[in-house]
Structures are given as C-alpha cells and as structure tokens.
Scaffold this active site. Structure first.
Site, mmCIF file in Angstrom:
data_model
loop_
_atom_site.group_PDB
_atom_site.id
_atom_site.type_symbol
_atom_site.label_atom_id
_atom_site.label_comp_id
_atom_site.label_asym_id
_atom_site.label_seq_id
_atom_site.Cartn_x
_atom_site.Cartn_y
_atom_site.Cartn_z
ATOM 1 C CD GLU A 93 -2.571 -0.929 2.693
ATOM 2 O OE1 GLU A 93 -3.289 -1.869 3.007
ATOM 3 O OE2 GLU A 93 -2.408 0.086 3.399
ATOM 4 C CB CYS A 106 2.381 7.600 3.183
ATOM 5 S SG CYS A 106 2.794 6.489 4.510
ATOM 6 C CB CYS A 113 6.684 -4.807 9.249
ATOM 7 S SG CYS A 113 8.005 -4.060 10.231
ATOM 8 C CB CYS A 117 4.780 -2.577 16.548
ATOM 9 S SG CYS A 117 6.480 -2.032 16.232
ATOM 10 C CB CYS A 120 1.785 -1.991 13.608
ATOM 11 S SG CYS A 120 2.164 -1.775 11.858
ATOM 12 C CB CYS A 334 -1.074 1.833 9.408
ATOM 13 S SG CYS A 334 -0.122 3.297 9.610
HETATM 14 N N1 SAH Z 1 8.379 0.894 10.527
HETATM 15 C C1 SAH Z 1 8.502 2.300 10.609
HETATM 16 C C2 SAH Z 1 7.687 3.035 9.561
HETATM 17 C C3 SAH Z 1 6.328 2.487 9.247
HETATM 18 S S1 SAH Z 1 5.126 2.611 10.550
HETATM 19 C C4 SAH Z 1 8.125 2.790 12.015
HETATM 20 O O1 SAH Z 1 7.627 2.000 12.796
HETATM 21 O O2 SAH Z 1 8.386 3.954 12.303
HETATM 22 C C5 SAH Z 1 4.750 4.343 10.484
HETATM 23 C C6 SAH Z 1 4.093 4.890 11.720
HETATM 24 O O3 SAH Z 1 2.786 4.338 11.865
HETATM 25 C C7 SAH Z 1 4.850 4.574 13.013
HETATM 26 O O4 SAH Z 1 5.079 5.748 13.739
HETATM 27 C C8 SAH Z 1 3.894 3.664 13.753
HETATM 28 O O5 SAH Z 1 4.066 3.815 15.138
HETATM 29 C C9 SAH Z 1 2.546 4.126 13.231
HETATM 30 N N2 SAH Z 1 1.467 3.159 13.407
HETATM 31 C C10 SAH Z 1 1.522 1.826 13.192
HETATM 32 N N3 SAH Z 1 0.343 1.251 13.481
HETATM 33 C C11 SAH Z 1 -0.488 2.241 13.881
HETATM 34 C C12 SAH Z 1 -1.845 2.279 14.327
HETATM 35 N N4 SAH Z 1 -2.574 1.172 14.438
HETATM 36 N N5 SAH Z 1 -2.375 3.466 14.656
HETATM 37 C C13 SAH Z 1 -1.632 4.597 14.548
HETATM 38 N N6 SAH Z 1 -0.354 4.634 14.144
HETATM 39 C C14 SAH Z 1 0.217 3.458 13.818
HETATM 40 FE FE1 SF4 Z 2 6.861 -2.542 11.453
HETATM 41 FE FE2 SF4 Z 2 4.482 -1.517 12.024
HETATM 42 FE FE3 SF4 Z 2 6.343 -1.649 13.907
HETATM 43 FE FE4 SF4 Z 2 6.641 0.105 11.894
HETATM 44 S S1 SF4 Z 2 5.036 0.120 13.456
HETATM 45 S S2 SF4 Z 2 8.188 -1.302 12.741
HETATM 46 S S3 SF4 Z 2 5.698 -1.081 10.222
HETATM 47 S S4 SF4 Z 2 5.386 -3.405 12.886
#
Ligand code: SAH
Ligand code: SF4
Length: 344
Positions: A93, A106, A113, A117, A120, A334
């Site tokens: 995406e 973006c 990934c 996390c 996410c 996301c």
């Molecule tokens: N992997 C990198 C970049 C991709 S994620 C990182 O983690 O920074 C980009 C942003 O989206 C990150 O700041 C992450 O904390 C945020 N993010 C991921 N899942 C989310 C969610 N469910 N709600 C809001 N922000 C989210």
């Molecule tokens: Fe990976 Fe999502 Fe964590 Fe970013 S926030 S490092 S995309 S798992």
C-alpha cells in the site's frame, strides 16, 4: 519482467551509462534521464525529442516498469490509498495526501514487517520481502502521475508498510533517485529504532529527515508494544539520537501512538518530554488507529485525553502535532487496505 533492464529506480547517471551503447549523441543520455526522472515518463514512445529509431531501440532493451495499480480508494478527506501489485504477486500500500498545493506521499519499504509491533496491522501480518529501489521509486511515480491538478510541492514519508532501516541496501539507491526530484529536506524516513540503520543514516553524506517511533516513555512499556526495543534498548537509541548529525534548522520527529490507558497519562507526556530534552525535536502524536481483528484490546483514547497529552508536551516546550489518521472511512490506515483484499 521480460529480460529488459528496468530504468525505473535508476538515477540519472546510471540511466546515462546504461543507454550509452545505444545512443548516437552524448546528450541523449541527459534527455532520456530528464524524461524519466524529471518528467516521470512512463514509456519511451512519449520521448518526442528522440529519433523514432532510438525510441524503438530503447524499448527493445529497456523498460519503465512500475507497480500495477490494483485499487485506488479515495477517502472523504481527499487522501488516496493505493493498493499496488508487483510482478511476483506481492501487494503493498501507498498513500497520497493532499493539502492545497502540497502533496505528501507515504511510501512502503517492505511488503510486510518483521518487527511485529503489537498495535500495527503490518506487524500483525508479519514479515514480507524487501522492496527494491524501482519498487520504492515506482510508488512515487504512480501516485505523482495520478495527481489531478498541479502540486507545487511533494513531501515523501517512509511511513507505509515495513521498516525502512531494515532495508537500507535498497533504500539508499531509492533515496538517491527520489532526491533528484524531491529535496532531501522533504523526505522523511521513519524507524522503529533500528540502531544500525540509524547509524547508517548518520553516516550518509546527504541524508533525509529522521522520524523515530517512540510510542512509550520508558523501556519497559516500549518493549511491551515494540519487541525490537529489547534488541535496541531505549537508552542506546536515545544516545544515538543525541549524536545524530542534524543540518541547520532540522529536527528529529518523534512519533507517539497514543493507546488508551497504556501510554496516554499526563505523567507520560512529562516523561516523554524529559526523555527527549536537549534534542531538537518535534512530536507527532498519533491517536491509535483501532483494528478489532488484529488487536481488539487496544483502543484509541478519548479526544480530551489526546488533547491533554499534547498539551502536556507543549507545556514542556515541545512542538506537537496531533495526527488523526487520514482515510479511516475507507479502512485506509496503515496496512489496513491490503487486509481487505485477496492478493494474488
Ligand atoms: N516501521 C517504521 C515506519 C512504518 S510505521 C516505524 O515503525 O516507524 C509508520 C508509523 O505508523 C509509526 O510511527 C507507527 O508507530 C505508526 N502506526 C503503526 N500502526 C499504527 C496504528 N494502528 N495506529 C496509529 N499509528 C500506527
Ligand atoms: Fe513494522 Fe508496524 Fe512496527 Fe513500523 S510500526 S516497525 S511497520 S510493525
């Protein structure tokens, strides 16, 4: 993929070198690079200042292959979510957002990934392969072409799927190409805190801006939601960020996903401010995008709690932006669009 060399994802110097054996005059290299890089041409046919025979010859040996646009979903706030597919069937995406004459793209760096996390969707789906330079640059090219009216300025953020600093081998060349069109001042790489990657970025001669997903004010809570914090502890991360070279006027962006009852207390705002004190910084507070399927227990805090948290940071002297996710009405936040789609 058809045996031809894809020129998307190559910088002007590389393009010039690659096509050199095929051209009649030296300046052709510059012309072709201009068409591809500056004018975003999607075929050799449109390069009307080149002799027809050369265009045909180039088309025999080279391609301008881009990701296939499988779906575009436009949200009521004007953001567009793209579901893009590559020739091996992998889908990703990308999102394009518009604010007046300014567009923000973006981009994804990986098709999934491995960092995992807990809040996410991309992390919940799991590891996916690294995207190659042409697949990263291709996202930019496809979205740029689809912008309806002229934009004066494009910003690029690597905040789509994946952890860009786990894919530095491809990110580096992609940044070189993108920076031929978009100033590195307007390109931001967001990381969950991959220390070797942060050091790689610090060592670049010219670098994009850095955003760090902090998401919790202490090691214990950070580890709970970001398993990578075990490998790269917060103290080490903060040390690396204090040493990170910042060009004049630049700041490090800290992203902080607010999760109801977990990291959203007033005290957490104070702890966060204390943690980043001394670093030229701004904070993006991102109220959690909920996903009932992947993390049903995590909720977005009430708006008043979000405001209180942001105010706490501001009181401590920080610049704060609250980022309500765009495109929620189309499940476009996301990693969520891909979830709704069967990918080939
Ligand atoms: N992997 C990198 C970049 C991709 S994620 C990182 O983690 O920074 C980009 C942003 O989206 C990150 O700041 C992450 O904390 C945020 N993010 C991921 N899942 C989310 C969610 N469910 N709600 C809001 N922000 C989210
Ligand atoms: Fe990976 Fe999502 Fe964590 Fe970013 S926030 S490092 S995309 S798992």
């Amino acid at each position: 993929m058809d045996g031809r060399t894809n020129l998307v994802g190559r910088n002007s110097v590389e393009i010039t070198e690659l096509i050199a054996p095929h051209v009649d005059r030296d300046f052709r290299g510059r012309q072709v690079a201009q068409w591809i890089v500056d004018r975003n041409a999607s075929s050799f046919g449109v390069m009307t200042n080149l002799p027809l025979a050369l265009r045909r010859d180039l088309d025999t040996h080279f391609s301008l292959e881009e990701p296939e646009v499988l779906q575009v979903v436009e949200s009521s706030d004007g953001s567009c979510k793209y579901l893009l597919g590559f020739s091996d069937g992998v889908g990703i995406e990308s999102v394009s957002m518009r604010e007046g004459a300014k567009a923000t793209f973006c981009l994804s760096s990986q098709a999934g990934c491995a960092v995992g996390c807990t809040f996410c969707v991309t992390g919940a789906v799991g590891a996916g392969r690294n995207l190659r330079p042409e697949e990263i640059v291709g996202q930019y090219r496809v979205m740029l072409r689809r912008l309806d009216t002229e934009v004066e300025r494009v910003n690029i953020v690597f905040m789509g799927m994946g952890e860009p600093l786990l894919n530095t081998g491809n990110l580096g060349p992609a940044l070189t190409v993108l920076s031929e069109r978009v100033s590195l001042k307007r390109i931001t790489v967001s990381t969950a805190g991959v220390l070797p990657g942060v050091r790689w970025l610090a060592g670049l001669e010219k670098r994009p801006k850095l955003a760090v997903s902090l998401n919790a004010p202490d090691q214990e809570r950070r580890t709970k939601i970001m398993p990578i914090a075990r490998r790269y502890p917060l103290v080490d991360l903060m040390k690396a960020l204090r040493e990170f070279p910042l060009e004049r006027g630049r700041r490090i962006t800290f992203e902080y996903v607010l999760i109801d009852g977990f990291n959203d207390a007033e005290k957490d705002a104070r702890l966060t401010a204390r943690l980043i004190r001394g670093i030229p910084a701004k904070v993006n507070v991102i109220p959690l995008n909920e996903d009932r399927e992947h993390f049903p227990d995590l909720r977005r805090p009430a708006a008043a709690v979000v405001d209180r948290f942001a105010a706490g940071l501001r009181d401590a002297g920080l610049t704060v932006t609250v980022r309500w996710s765009k495109g929620e009405d189309v499940a476009a936040a996301c990693g969520q669009l891909r979830q709704r789609q069967p990918i080939r």
